[in-house]
Each structure stands twice: as structure tokens, then as C-alpha cells.
Design a protein around this motif. Structure first.
Motif, short mmCIF file in Angstrom:
data_model
loop_
_atom_site.label_atom_id
_atom_site.label_comp_id
_atom_site.label_asym_id
_atom_site.label_seq_id
_atom_site.Cartn_x
_atom_site.Cartn_y
_atom_site.Cartn_z
N GLN A 8 0.82 -1.20 0.00
CA GLN A 8 0.00 0.00 0.00
C GLN A 8 0.86 1.25 0.00
O GLN A 8 1.99 1.25 0.49
CB GLN A 8 -0.94 -0.01 1.21
CG GLN A 8 -1.94 -1.15 1.12
CD GLN A 8 -2.94 -1.11 2.24
OE1 GLN A 8 -2.60 -0.83 3.37
NE2 GLN A 8 -4.18 -1.39 1.91
N GLY A 9 0.33 2.32 -0.55
CA GLY A 9 1.01 3.60 -0.58
C GLY A 9 0.00 4.72 -0.74
O GLY A 9 -1.20 4.48 -0.87
N THR A 10 0.49 5.94 -0.76
CA THR A 10 -0.37 7.11 -0.87
C THR A 10 0.11 7.99 -2.03
O THR A 10 1.22 7.82 -2.54
CB THR A 10 -0.33 7.95 0.42
OG1 THR A 10 0.99 8.48 0.57
CG2 THR A 10 -0.72 7.13 1.64
N GLN A 11 -0.72 8.94 -2.40
CA GLN A 11 -0.31 9.91 -3.41
C GLN A 11 0.96 10.64 -2.94
O GLN A 11 1.86 10.89 -3.72
CB GLN A 11 -1.44 10.91 -3.68
CG GLN A 11 -1.10 11.95 -4.74
CD GLN A 11 -0.87 11.35 -6.12
OE1 GLN A 11 -1.54 10.41 -6.52
NE2 GLN A 11 0.09 11.90 -6.85
N GLY A 58 3.97 -2.91 -10.47
CA GLY A 58 3.80 -1.66 -9.74
C GLY A 58 2.65 -0.92 -10.40
O GLY A 58 2.40 -1.10 -11.60
N LEU A 59 1.95 -0.11 -9.64
CA LEU A 59 0.80 0.60 -10.19
C LEU A 59 1.06 2.10 -10.25
O LEU A 59 1.83 2.64 -9.45
CB LEU A 59 -0.43 0.32 -9.32
CG LEU A 59 -0.84 -1.15 -9.24
CD1 LEU A 59 -2.00 -1.33 -8.28
CD2 LEU A 59 -1.20 -1.70 -10.61
N ALA A 60 0.40 2.77 -11.18
CA ALA A 60 0.52 4.22 -11.33
C ALA A 60 -0.03 4.91 -10.09
O ALA A 60 -0.81 4.33 -9.32
CB ALA A 60 -0.24 4.68 -12.57
N GLU A 61 0.37 6.14 -9.91
CA GLU A 61 -0.03 6.91 -8.74
C GLU A 61 -1.55 7.05 -8.62
O GLU A 61 -2.27 7.01 -9.62
CB GLU A 61 0.61 8.29 -8.80
CG GLU A 61 0.12 9.12 -9.98
CD GLU A 61 0.83 10.44 -10.09
OE1 GLU A 61 0.90 11.15 -9.08
OE2 GLU A 61 1.30 10.75 -11.20
N LYS A 87 -4.91 8.75 2.30
CA LYS A 87 -5.66 7.56 1.89
C LYS A 87 -4.72 6.57 1.22
O LYS A 87 -4.13 6.86 0.19
CB LYS A 87 -6.76 7.96 0.93
CG LYS A 87 -7.59 6.83 0.45
CD LYS A 87 -8.99 7.05 0.87
CE LYS A 87 -9.84 5.89 0.39
NZ LYS A 87 -11.09 5.87 1.06
N GLU A 88 -4.58 5.39 1.81
CA GLU A 88 -3.69 4.38 1.24
C GLU A 88 -4.43 3.53 0.22
O GLU A 88 -5.58 3.13 0.43
CB GLU A 88 -3.12 3.49 2.33
CG GLU A 88 -2.12 4.21 3.18
CD GLU A 88 -1.38 3.31 4.14
OE1 GLU A 88 -1.83 2.19 4.38
OE2 GLU A 88 -0.34 3.75 4.64
N LEU A 89 -3.77 3.29 -0.89
CA LEU A 89 -4.28 2.45 -1.95
C LEU A 89 -3.19 1.47 -2.36
O LEU A 89 -2.03 1.61 -1.97
CB LEU A 89 -4.65 3.31 -3.17
CG LEU A 89 -5.77 4.32 -2.95
CD1 LEU A 89 -5.87 5.25 -4.15
CD2 LEU A 89 -7.09 3.62 -2.74
N MET A 90 -3.55 0.50 -3.17
CA MET A 90 -2.57 -0.47 -3.62
C MET A 90 -1.56 0.22 -4.54
O MET A 90 -1.93 0.88 -5.51
CB MET A 90 -3.27 -1.63 -4.35
CG MET A 90 -2.32 -2.71 -4.74
SD MET A 90 -3.05 -4.27 -5.35
CE MET A 90 -4.49 -3.80 -6.23
N ALA A 91 -0.28 0.10 -4.22
CA ALA A 91 0.79 0.70 -5.01
C ALA A 91 1.45 -0.33 -5.92
O ALA A 91 2.05 0.02 -6.93
CB ALA A 91 1.84 1.32 -4.10
N PRO A 124 2.29 -0.75 4.66
CA PRO A 124 1.64 -2.03 4.95
C PRO A 124 1.66 -2.95 3.73
O PRO A 124 1.60 -2.49 2.59
CB PRO A 124 0.20 -1.63 5.27
CG PRO A 124 0.24 -0.18 5.60
CD PRO A 124 1.39 0.38 4.83
N VAL A 125 1.77 -4.24 4.00
CA VAL A 125 1.70 -5.26 2.97
C VAL A 125 0.53 -6.16 3.35
O VAL A 125 0.48 -6.69 4.46
CB VAL A 125 3.01 -6.08 2.88
CG1 VAL A 125 2.89 -7.14 1.79
CG2 VAL A 125 4.19 -5.16 2.61
#
Length: 138
Positions: A8-11, A58-61, A87-91, A124-125
Motif C-alpha cells: 500500500q502507498g499514498t499519493q 507496480g501501479l501508477a499513482e 488515503k492508502e491504496l494499492m501501489a 503495509p503489505v
């Protein structure tokens, strides 16, 4: 069993990778980015060698995300990013086939130790089993 392993990651994290620090994310140096790519590449190489990797990306921002949902009146609502910085989303993700939850947890723990800029707390994973059929729901 197949598993989806999600980082997970954020903008703000993506902004930090581009050199824009904020209260939510540190600025990454070129050396730190290269260390992260090398670390993740080594994980992918090990998983390919063990035969456990099915896919990894890997996913785009989050700012490049589009959300399509149904409204209470039966219409469609389309929302473009960006999302809130917190807000965390899948990165990024891996689809793995592992012998056990313990094994995929070992892999997720390794992913969680990915290097980053000084002061970064890590991301987080999340591990989710992939259902093989309707019998998995019960």
C-alpha cells in the motif's frame, strides 16, 4: 494456494519519489529509488527461481485513478483522482502460488523491509488468498 500480496502507498509517497516532500512522505534520492528497485527486483528474481510468482506489477499513482460506482438512484458516478494524501491504496502487487500462509507471510515480511528514504516508516503489505471457486466463500 494462490495469494494476492499488495503493497500500500499514498499519493504523497509517489510525490516524494518525484522529489516533492510533504508532512506525509519524505523525498527520495536517486540512490534510494535505485536501492528500492534493486531490492524489489531481487525479490522478483527469487520468486521466479522458486516458481512461486505468477505476476507482479507496480501501479501508477493514485492521482491517475478513476473510480466508477453505482449511485442509489441506479446511475453511474465517475470520480477521477487524486485522493487524499493520507488515503492508502494499492501501489503494487504480486500474485503468488505458495505452499502455505506461513510462506507467503515470509515473503510479505521481506517486502515490508524494502529500503527507502531516511525516516520512512514503511508501508503495509496485505495478503489476500485468491478464491478458486464458490466453495471458498463458506
Amino acid at each position: 494456494m494462490k495469494y494476492l500480496v499488495m503493497v500500500q502507498g499514498t499519493q504523497a509517497d509517489y510525490e516524494g519519489m518525484r522529489g516533492k516532500a510533504s508532512e506525509h512522505a519524505a523525498t527520495w534520492t536517486e540512490e534510494e529509488l535505485q536501492a528500492m528497485y534493486a531490492y524489489m527486483g531481487a525479490i522478483n528474481d527469487d520468486l521466479a527461481e522458486s516458481g512461486e510468482i505468477i505476476d507482479a506489477q507496480g501501479l501508477a499513482e493514485p492521482a491517475r485513478t478513476r473510480l466508477v460506482s453505482r449511485t442509489p438512484d441506479g446511475g453511474t458516478e465517475i470520480t477521477d483522482g487524486p485522493y487524499s494524501e493520507t488515503k492508502e491504496l494499492m501501489a503494487g502487487y504480486w500474485v503468488l502460488e505458495c505452499e502455505s500462509l506461513e510462506r507467503v507471510t515470509e515473503i510479505a515480511e521481506r517486502v515490508s523491509r524494502c529500503p527507502g528514504p531516511k525516516g520512512q516508516t514503511g508501508h503495509p503489505v496485505v495478503i489476500r488468498p485468491i478464491m478458486d471457486g464458490a466453495g471458498d466463500i463458506c
